[in-house]
Design a protein around this motif. Structure first.
Motif, PDB file in Angstrom:
ATOM      1  N   ALA C  41       0.833  -1.206   0.000  1.00 45.52           N
ATOM      2  CA  ALA C  41       0.000   0.000   0.000  1.00 45.52           C
ATOM      3  C   ALA C  41       0.868   1.256   0.000  1.00 45.52           C
ATOM      4  O   ALA C  41       0.530   2.259  -0.646  1.00 45.52           O
ATOM      5  CB  ALA C  41      -0.932  -0.008   1.209  1.00 45.52           C
ATOM      6  N   LEU C  44       2.127   1.780  -3.496  1.00 40.94           N
ATOM      7  CA  LEU C  44       1.003   2.299  -4.280  1.00 40.94           C
ATOM      8  C   LEU C  44       0.831   3.803  -4.015  1.00 40.94           C
ATOM      9  O   LEU C  44       0.685   4.603  -4.953  1.00 40.94           O
ATOM     10  CB  LEU C  44      -0.247   1.523  -3.857  1.00 40.94           C
ATOM     11  CG  LEU C  44      -1.499   1.493  -4.729  1.00 40.94           C
ATOM     12  CD1 LEU C  44      -1.189   1.173  -6.171  1.00 40.94           C
ATOM     13  CD2 LEU C  44      -2.484   0.470  -4.164  1.00 40.94           C
ATOM     14  N   SER C  45       0.874   4.208  -2.757  1.00 43.95           N
ATOM     15  CA  SER C  45       0.776   5.630  -2.399  1.00 43.95           C
ATOM     16  C   SER C  45       1.946   6.407  -3.008  1.00 43.95           C
ATOM     17  O   SER C  45       1.757   7.514  -3.528  1.00 43.95           O
ATOM     18  CB  SER C  45       0.805   5.828  -0.884  1.00 43.95           C
ATOM     19  OG  SER C  45      -0.222   5.097  -0.275  1.00 43.95           O
ATOM     20  N   CYS C  48       1.464   7.267  -6.552  1.00 43.94           N
ATOM     21  CA  CYS C  48       0.495   8.357  -6.741  1.00 43.94           C
ATOM     22  C   CYS C  48       1.147   9.712  -6.463  1.00 43.94           C
ATOM     23  O   CYS C  48       0.844  10.705  -7.114  1.00 43.94           O
ATOM     24  CB  CYS C  48      -0.689   8.204  -5.791  1.00 43.94           C
ATOM     25  SG  CYS C  48      -1.689   6.782  -6.163  1.00 43.94           S
ATOM     26  N   MET C  62       7.081  -3.417  -5.958  1.00 42.69           N
ATOM     27  CA  MET C  62       5.715  -3.924  -5.746  1.00 42.69           C
ATOM     28  C   MET C  62       5.605  -5.382  -6.190  1.00 42.69           C
ATOM     29  O   MET C  62       5.022  -6.212  -5.477  1.00 42.69           O
ATOM     30  CB  MET C  62       4.724  -3.059  -6.538  1.00 42.69           C
ATOM     31  CG  MET C  62       3.282  -3.494  -6.398  1.00 42.69           C
ATOM     32  SD  MET C  62       2.569  -2.922  -4.804  1.00 42.69           S
ATOM     33  CE  MET C  62       1.395  -4.239  -4.477  1.00 42.69           C
ATOM     34  N   MET C 107      -3.862  -4.980  -5.542  1.00 40.19           N
ATOM     35  CA  MET C 107      -2.931  -3.845  -5.457  1.00 40.19           C
ATOM     36  C   MET C 107      -1.851  -3.982  -6.532  1.00 40.19           C
ATOM     37  O   MET C 107      -1.513  -3.010  -7.215  1.00 40.19           O
ATOM     38  CB  MET C 107      -2.285  -3.797  -4.069  1.00 40.19           C
ATOM     39  CG  MET C 107      -3.255  -3.428  -2.953  1.00 40.19           C
ATOM     40  SD  MET C 107      -2.422  -2.800  -1.467  1.00 40.19           S
ATOM     41  CE  MET C 107      -1.593  -4.267  -0.905  1.00 40.19           C
ATOM     42  N   ASP C 108      -1.321  -5.195  -6.670  1.00 34.97           N
ATOM     43  CA  ASP C 108      -0.267  -5.441  -7.662  1.00 34.97           C
ATOM     44  C   ASP C 108      -0.798  -5.230  -9.087  1.00 34.97           C
ATOM     45  O   ASP C 108      -0.102  -4.670  -9.936  1.00 34.97           O
ATOM     46  CB  ASP C 108       0.259  -6.872  -7.491  1.00 34.97           C
ATOM     47  CG  ASP C 108       1.426  -7.173  -8.416  1.00 34.97           C
ATOM     48  OD1 ASP C 108       2.404  -6.405  -8.394  1.00 34.97           O
ATOM     49  OD2 ASP C 108       1.350  -8.163  -9.165  1.00 34.97           O
ATOM     50  N   ALA C 110      -3.208  -3.210  -9.959  1.00 35.23           N
ATOM     51  CA  ALA C 110      -3.363  -1.760 -10.145  1.00 35.23           C
ATOM     52  C   ALA C 110      -2.027  -1.146 -10.547  1.00 35.23           C
ATOM     53  O   ALA C 110      -1.947  -0.341 -11.487  1.00 35.23           O
ATOM     54  CB  ALA C 110      -3.883  -1.108  -8.857  1.00 35.23           C
ATOM     55  N   VAL C 111      -0.966  -1.559  -9.841  1.00 35.89           N
ATOM     56  CA  VAL C 111       0.375  -1.043 -10.152  1.00 35.89           C
ATOM     57  C   VAL C 111       0.792  -1.461 -11.564  1.00 35.89           C
ATOM     58  O   VAL C 111       1.358  -0.663 -12.314  1.00 35.89           O
ATOM     59  CB  VAL C 111       1.396  -1.529  -9.095  1.00 35.89           C
ATOM     60  CG1 VAL C 111       2.831  -1.272  -9.551  1.00 35.89           C
ATOM     61  CG2 VAL C 111       1.129  -0.832  -7.765  1.00 35.89           C
ATOM     62  N   VAL C 130      -6.643   5.023  -2.911  1.00 36.41           N
ATOM     63  CA  VAL C 130      -5.358   4.492  -2.443  1.00 36.41           C
ATOM     64  C   VAL C 130      -5.173   4.785  -0.953  1.00 36.41           C
ATOM     65  O   VAL C 130      -4.680   3.940  -0.200  1.00 36.41           O
ATOM     66  CB  VAL C 130      -4.194   5.077  -3.282  1.00 36.41           C
ATOM     67  CG1 VAL C 130      -2.840   4.726  -2.670  1.00 36.41           C
ATOM     68  CG2 VAL C 130      -4.273   4.567  -4.718  1.00 36.41           C
ATOM     69  N   LEU C 199      -8.375  -0.952  -7.812  1.00 32.21           N
ATOM     70  CA  LEU C 199      -8.363  -0.349  -6.469  1.00 32.21           C
ATOM     71  C   LEU C 199      -9.669  -0.667  -5.735  1.00 32.21           C
ATOM     72  O   LEU C 199      -9.666  -1.017  -4.548  1.00 32.21           O
ATOM     73  CB  LEU C 199      -8.141   1.173  -6.559  1.00 32.21           C
ATOM     74  CG  LEU C 199      -6.792   1.625  -7.155  1.00 32.21           C
ATOM     75  CD1 LEU C 199      -6.761   3.146  -7.293  1.00 32.21           C
ATOM     76  CD2 LEU C 199      -5.610   1.140  -6.320  1.00 32.21           C
TER      77      LEU C 199
END
Lengths: 221, 221, 221
Positions: C41, C44-45, C48, C62, C107-108, C110-111, C130, C199
């Motif tokens: 996470a 991910l942040s 962004c 990630m 999450m992975d 999304a990345v 996120v 997400l």
């Protein structure tokens, strides 16, 4: 020794007296949860039929119905997990409660999409999806009070499977219609797809509930 | 007392004699279900390879295969839920049967989308998805007859996981290709995405089956 | 007779001595798995917040984190399925491990979509998604070490449910924003939707974990 027997009989009596009441309460909650699905499906139908009249009110009521269903789900889960004896297999009851919850969540999400996309009218095939959902909700509400009646459960499962197959085929034909339309309206079309997809997810959720109910019924002695 | 022992031995004998037959029938159904997945995957591959030749016939056969698989699933579920003794844990068997059913449903939905969107040719990366599905179906069919062989199950699980990771990465790269194409063809692209998404869902369903099989195998004494 | 008692006591002792160690190892793995969700996470942040700086590196990390989580999941599943005694119900543990795995996978994914679609910046509402995921990951990591503390579990479940409802509503409003934008940017918008959808799926996965944790906690004596 006699004392021991007596206390044993005593506990058995307590169990004997508590169990029916516990089951009754459990079934009452289950009947409420499935009754709310019927209410939700009616609001969804109303939104399809009435255009702008009472629209905001119906949307607000749908979210209330969803919220009530949520409370009942939590009460049911607590009851399942804290009861020493449950009327059916614990795993099955979990699956049933969370399945009913999924049905409601997808109906509520469809209504929320109708709201945020400000869609005034759904395509005819989407209205057909809503009609199937309304029928599935009624069938589900009718069966939960009679989970121990195998013949009734069988008819219900057959009918929900049939409806879900119809919904699946209709869903894919609806996508084909929308995706062969005017490419200038692509955003409006994608907005329609958001709703249509939630309606399809609701149909799938009702079918999963039917399979759970079938499993419960078949395991009954 | 002797009579009691005798009848006890008698029941044990009945169990001893019935159990293998029950298991055999169960495994036969499981082998049929997974064999139909191989048939379905071949029809899917055929649709990718042959363009228009025999197209309508292959689509019709796919729906037949899906229908047969459905019947077998129902027979399996009835057998699991009404048998006093099952070869494996009841929950696992439920998960296995409904997992195999999901694989078939997503393959059938992909074919139905190919039909309703009237798509003549899939992009190369989608053909690669279909090849992975065909491989997964073969691996699944090969393992269900040997669920009690831990080494065989382990190789199968490792290979399906590897294929699913490959499929996942390919799926996202395929979306990237489609979504960076000519914006004038956006509807045709969305039609392709419908199929691609069902193929991805089929791969995920095969992976879930592998995890279920792994769980069954690890629990064996 | 005395020998029998003795060996019985002996086994009981072995069980008594092995069980805590087995549980400890189990909880250590669970703490590692949920700790990796916090790491994921954060990456991910970071993606962004930082735009291009260190982008490729964060994406690679990630995927590493996801890979490590995968290994831990497999170790946990093996431990659950081969242990004679498990700290909680086997089905619940399966659901918990595969639930944590789902959180990481979304999450992975999304990345990976941020990578393959080469998106430099997410819309503000996606950044809010996120942030919710980061909060859910922290709450999850904090609770897994205290699964036997009902009050702590209750607070966690209430908060995750609240966050998930917030995420759901935000998700639909984000879709409405994207789908009422400039129709010329439709492909870029669909790329954004790919990420936004993963997400949303991650948020749903965290909520399912919370329900599993609640179930485990309620069953505790």
């Amino acid at each position: 020794m006699a004392g021991l027997s007596k206390s044993y009989v005593g506990s058995a009596l307590v169990v004997f007296r508590l169990r029916p009441r516990n089951d009754e309460m459990f079934f009452e909650l289950l009947v409420s949860a499935s009754g709310l699905l019927v209410d939700g499906a009616r609001l969804l139908s109303g939104l399809c039929a009435d255009g702008d009249a009472g629209r905001a009110d119906m949307i607000a009521r749908m979210h209330e119905v969803e919220h009530q269903a949520d409370e009942i789900s939590h009460a049911l889960i607590r009851r399942v997990d804290t009861s020493f004896i449950t009327p059916f297999d614990r795993e099955d009851l979990h699956r049933l409660v969370s399945g009913l919850d999924d049905c409601m969540d997808h109906m509520d999400a469809a209504v929320d999409f109708i709201d945020v996309h400000a869609l005034a009218q759904l395509p005819p095939r989407a209205v057909a999806q809503v009609e199937i959902i309304a029928r599935m909700a009624e069938l589900t509400a009718a069966v939960v009070s009679g989970l121990r009646d195998p013949a009734r459960v069988r008819d219900y499962v057959v009918e929900v499977n049939r409806l879900e197959n119809e919904a699946d085929r209709g869903y894919r034909r609806l996508r084909a219609e929308l995706l062969s339309g005017d490419p200038m309206d692509v955003l409006r079309m994608l907005q329609n797809l958001d709703i249509v997809q939630e309606l399809e997810a609701a149909c799938n959720a009702f079918e999963r509930v039917a399979h759970t109910v079938e499993g419960i019924s078949l395991k009954e002695p």
